[in-house]
Design a protein around this motif. Sequence first.
Motif, PDB file in Angstrom:
ATOM      1  N   ALA A  87      27.394  17.817   7.872  1.00 58.70           N
ATOM      2  CA  ALA A  87      27.326  18.821   8.949  1.00 58.70           C
ATOM      3  C   ALA A  87      27.058  20.206   8.370  1.00 58.70           C
ATOM      4  O   ALA A  87      26.412  21.038   8.986  1.00 58.70           O
ATOM      5  N   THR A  88      27.572  20.445   7.164  1.00 60.67           N
ATOM      6  CA  THR A  88      27.325  21.728   6.494  1.00 60.67           C
ATOM      7  C   THR A  88      27.053  21.424   5.018  1.00 60.67           C
ATOM      8  O   THR A  88      27.337  20.317   4.551  1.00 60.67           O
ATOM      9  N   VAL A  89      26.527  22.418   4.313  1.00 56.85           N
ATOM     10  CA  VAL A  89      26.343  22.200   2.873  1.00 56.85           C
ATOM     11  C   VAL A  89      27.491  22.844   2.094  1.00 56.85           C
ATOM     12  O   VAL A  89      27.363  23.168   0.925  1.00 56.85           O
ATOM     13  N   GLU A  90      28.600  22.976   2.768  1.00 55.20           N
ATOM     14  CA  GLU A  90      29.793  23.489   2.107  1.00 55.20           C
ATOM     15  C   GLU A  90      30.204  22.474   1.017  1.00 55.20           C
ATOM     16  O   GLU A  90      30.048  21.257   1.210  1.00 55.20           O
ATOM     17  N   ALA A  91      30.702  22.985  -0.097  1.00 58.20           N
ATOM     18  CA  ALA A  91      30.914  22.125  -1.274  1.00 58.20           C
ATOM     19  C   ALA A  91      31.719  20.862  -0.972  1.00 58.20           C
ATOM     20  O   ALA A  91      31.312  19.760  -1.358  1.00 58.20           O
ATOM     21  N   THR A  92      32.845  21.002  -0.266  1.00 62.90           N
ATOM     22  CA  THR A  92      33.690  19.816  -0.085  1.00 62.90           C
ATOM     23  C   THR A  92      32.969  18.751   0.734  1.00 62.90           C
ATOM     24  O   THR A  92      33.089  17.555   0.466  1.00 62.90           O
ATOM     25  N   GLU A  93      32.176  19.206   1.700  1.00 66.08           N
ATOM     26  CA  GLU A  93      31.471  18.242   2.538  1.00 66.08           C
ATOM     27  C   GLU A  93      30.338  17.539   1.771  1.00 66.08           C
ATOM     28  O   GLU A  93      30.147  16.329   1.877  1.00 66.08           O
ATOM     29  N   LEU A  94      29.622  18.324   0.985  1.00 61.38           N
ATOM     30  CA  LEU A  94      28.548  17.728   0.179  1.00 61.38           C
ATOM     31  C   LEU A  94      29.113  16.739  -0.829  1.00 61.38           C
ATOM     32  O   LEU A  94      28.582  15.642  -1.016  1.00 61.38           O
ATOM     33  N   GLN A  95      30.184  17.146  -1.475  1.00 54.00           N
ATOM     34  CA  GLN A  95      30.776  16.258  -2.481  1.00 54.00           C
ATOM     35  C   GLN A  95      31.259  14.964  -1.833  1.00 54.00           C
ATOM     36  O   GLN A  95      31.102  13.886  -2.401  1.00 54.00           O
ATOM     37  N   ALA A  96      31.837  15.094  -0.627  1.00 48.52           N
ATOM     38  CA  ALA A  96      32.333  13.891   0.059  1.00 48.52           C
ATOM     39  C   ALA A  96      31.166  12.967   0.395  1.00 48.52           C
ATOM     40  O   ALA A  96      31.234  11.747   0.193  1.00 48.52           O
ATOM     41  N   ALA A  97      30.069  13.545   0.887  1.00 44.79           N
ATOM     42  CA  ALA A  97      28.902  12.717   1.271  1.00 44.79           C
ATOM     43  C   ALA A  97      28.315  12.023   0.042  1.00 44.79           C
ATOM     44  O   ALA A  97      27.966  10.840   0.074  1.00 44.79           O
ATOM     45  N   LYS A  98      28.259  12.750  -1.075  1.00 45.31           N
ATOM     46  CA  LYS A  98      27.687  12.159  -2.296  1.00 45.31           C
ATOM     47  C   LYS A  98      28.609  11.078  -2.847  1.00 45.31           C
ATOM     48  O   LYS A  98      28.172  10.031  -3.315  1.00 45.31           O
ATOM     49  N   SER A  99      29.896  11.369  -2.775  1.00 44.96           N
ATOM     50  CA  SER A  99      30.856  10.415  -3.320  1.00 44.96           C
ATOM     51  C   SER A  99      30.791   9.093  -2.548  1.00 44.96           C
ATOM     52  O   SER A  99      30.780   8.003  -3.133  1.00 44.96           O
ATOM     53  N   GLN A 100      30.704   9.205  -1.213  1.00 49.08           N
ATOM     54  CA  GLN A 100      30.593   8.004  -0.388  1.00 49.08           C
ATOM     55  C   GLN A 100      29.306   7.247  -0.739  1.00 49.08           C
ATOM     56  O   GLN A 100      29.284   6.015  -0.795  1.00 49.08           O
ATOM     57  N   ALA A 101      28.248   8.002  -1.005  1.00 53.46           N
ATOM     58  CA  ALA A 101      26.967   7.372  -1.354  1.00 53.46           C
ATOM     59  C   ALA A 101      27.092   6.604  -2.674  1.00 53.46           C
ATOM     60  O   ALA A 101      26.633   5.462  -2.789  1.00 53.46           O
ATOM     61  N   VAL A 102      27.723   7.214  -3.673  1.00 50.85           N
ATOM     62  CA  VAL A 102      27.858   6.514  -4.973  1.00 50.85           C
ATOM     63  C   VAL A 102      28.735   5.277  -4.803  1.00 50.85           C
ATOM     64  O   VAL A 102      28.480   4.217  -5.380  1.00 50.85           O
ATOM     65  N   ARG A 103      29.752   5.425  -3.949  1.00 50.52           N
ATOM     66  CA  ARG A 103      30.673   4.306  -3.754  1.00 50.52           C
ATOM     67  C   ARG A 103      29.973   3.081  -3.165  1.00 50.52           C
ATOM     68  O   ARG A 103      30.372   1.944  -3.405  1.00 50.52           O
ATOM     69  N   SER A 104      28.918   3.307  -2.405  1.00 45.53           N
ATOM     70  CA  SER A 104      28.255   2.168  -1.739  1.00 45.53           C
ATOM     71  C   SER A 104      27.269   1.443  -2.653  1.00 45.53           C
ATOM     72  O   SER A 104      26.686   0.439  -2.256  1.00 45.53           O
ATOM     73  N   VAL A 105      27.068   1.938  -3.871  1.00 46.05           N
ATOM     74  CA  VAL A 105      26.039   1.339  -4.739  1.00 46.05           C
ATOM     75  C   VAL A 105      26.527   0.007  -5.329  1.00 46.05           C
ATOM     76  O   VAL A 105      27.634  -0.086  -5.846  1.00 46.05           O
ATOM     77  N   ARG A 106      25.680  -1.015  -5.188  1.00 47.97           N
ATOM     78  CA  ARG A 106      25.996  -2.352  -5.754  1.00 47.97           C
ATOM     79  C   ARG A 106      24.836  -2.795  -6.632  1.00 47.97           C
ATOM     80  O   ARG A 106      23.696  -2.424  -6.392  1.00 47.97           O
ATOM     81  N   LEU A 107      25.151  -3.648  -7.595  1.00 45.04           N
ATOM     82  CA  LEU A 107      24.092  -4.211  -8.437  1.00 45.04           C
ATOM     83  C   LEU A 107      23.212  -5.133  -7.608  1.00 45.04           C
ATOM     84  O   LEU A 107      23.714  -5.852  -6.725  1.00 45.04           O
ATOM     85  N   TRP A 108      21.938  -5.132  -7.891  1.00 49.73           N
ATOM     86  CA  TRP A 108      20.999  -5.989  -7.162  1.00 49.73           C
ATOM     87  C   TRP A 108      21.385  -7.456  -7.375  1.00 49.73           C
ATOM     88  O   TRP A 108      21.661  -7.866  -8.505  1.00 49.73           O
ATOM     89  N   ALA A 109      21.467  -8.196  -6.322  1.00 43.88           N
ATOM     90  CA  ALA A 109      21.849  -9.617  -6.350  1.00 43.88           C
ATOM     91  C   ALA A 109      23.278  -9.801  -6.880  1.00 43.88           C
ATOM     92  O   ALA A 109      23.667 -10.915  -7.221  1.00 43.88           O
ATOM     93  N   GLY A 110      24.004  -8.712  -7.006  1.00 43.95           N
ATOM     94  CA  GLY A 110      25.406  -8.795  -7.452  1.00 43.95           C
ATOM     95  C   GLY A 110      25.564  -9.271  -8.882  1.00 43.95           C
ATOM     96  O   GLY A 110      26.659  -9.646  -9.309  1.00 43.95           O
TER      97      GLY A 110
END
Length: 461
Positions: free
Chosen positions: A241-264
């Motif tokens: 919603a904003t590019v305020e640091a805490t919000e950006l960091q939260a969005a990026k952190s959630q993005a990294v958390r969703s990363v999985r190896l291809w075919a597991g």
Amino acid sequence: MDDTVSTLIILGGTGDLASRLLLPGLGRLLTEQPDRRIRLIGSGRQDRDDEQWTDTVRGSFDTVGATGPAVDHALADARYLSADVSAPEDLEQLLGAATGIPALYFALPPAVTAKAVDALQEVELPEGTVLAMEKPFGTNRQNAAELNAMLAELVPQEQVFRVDHFLGTSTVLNVLGLRFTNRLFEPLWNRDHISRVDVVYDEELGLEGRAGYYDGTGAMVDMLQSHLLQAMALVTMEPPATVEATELQAAKSQAVRSVRLWAGDPARASRRARYTAGTVGGQDLPDYVDEEGVDPELGTETLAEVTVEADTWRWAGVPFTLRSGKAIGDPRQEIVVTFRQTPRVPDGLRGAEDPTVLRIGLGSPTIALGLNINGPGDPLTIDRAELATDFGEGRLNPYGEVLQSILDRDPTLSVRSDAVEHAWALIDQIRDAWQAGRVPLEEYPAGSPGPDWSAAHEEQR
Ligand SMILES: O=C1O[C@H](COP(=O)(O)O)[C@@H](O)[C@H](O)[C@H]1O
């Protein structure tokens, strides 16, 4: 009270990182901001005096043509104190030489950083102290979690800066502007319209005398664990919603958390290789294992590649290939977003074989959109065209951007603690598979494009 940092203490001040990257970055920053006043304290194990340190700083500042009142002040006021960073009394002495709010920059290898953070537990830190940690942050997930826990004992989370200098590069910063201020991209930015994404940072540079750090670290940890996963997170994250640091960091952190190896499967998802003798960029390089200081037993890779997916509704099934190699001929440094083909090409239009491709430069500030058009000549034959722009370097270099955020205590460019741990969780799986011998260590001549991994890429289409 001014709540910006007024003393920068560089632990590891006599090292390569300080002289090649940190000090030039600071020089650019101080040139751009002539009113900034910084006391610059260098520290290392070696005995040096203030004058020698000032000469080192001046030499690095000169490489970027740093000038002006802020530069003059920093040079006139520069101090050097030798210290054993694992000794609380030495750290206390360093902090005692600070004026105003200090930032401690750990330009040290992970094991030494851990010892210093441990020693700081016995030191009373001045109010507002900033702790800036270089990558790699820790050596694996568990170790990074332990380091995070120790740091949390010392200062609030927003005063810990986990530095990733890629986040300070113009193009990486501009992924946000490109995605979220153009109507064109965001509606198509998902699995329905994008077939694959490549995040590539190959370099001509070889080891460059950095065996002490690089050997045993390797390309996967040096580049993918930090920089490339962060760049990927900017591509996959949800719009904040904003590019305020805490919000950006939260969005990026959630993005990294969703990363999985291809075919597991780490063995199917990852590839590794190291260079042998060859010529690259006009320079002859020896076999990696013959570079000074290299221990062949460590089996360090100089080229690493992994295919992952972001396991979300938006991205499920889209392969993201992250890759970085040293001593590569004609290297590419870019994020390449490949769109799906149109559902149908009208009968009679010939040659529309290539999809629309968006290239976001990582080594240079460029953006290019590769399109199919009816070019000159036969009106029914499709040609390729590229809408490209080079928007120029930023005012500051990446380390200048990072240092500015540290001195202003603005964590926008810093990586949050949980994001680092998520990144390690992924990398640990790959390294376990490598250590178990499940992925061969291939070879490629320096100056070549690297091994041919096209069969693996085909399998992932
Ligand atoms: O952090 C690192 O990055 C550099 C590449 O980034 P650049 O901004 O200097 O081009 C890489 O050469 C180095 O091995 C790595 O530690």
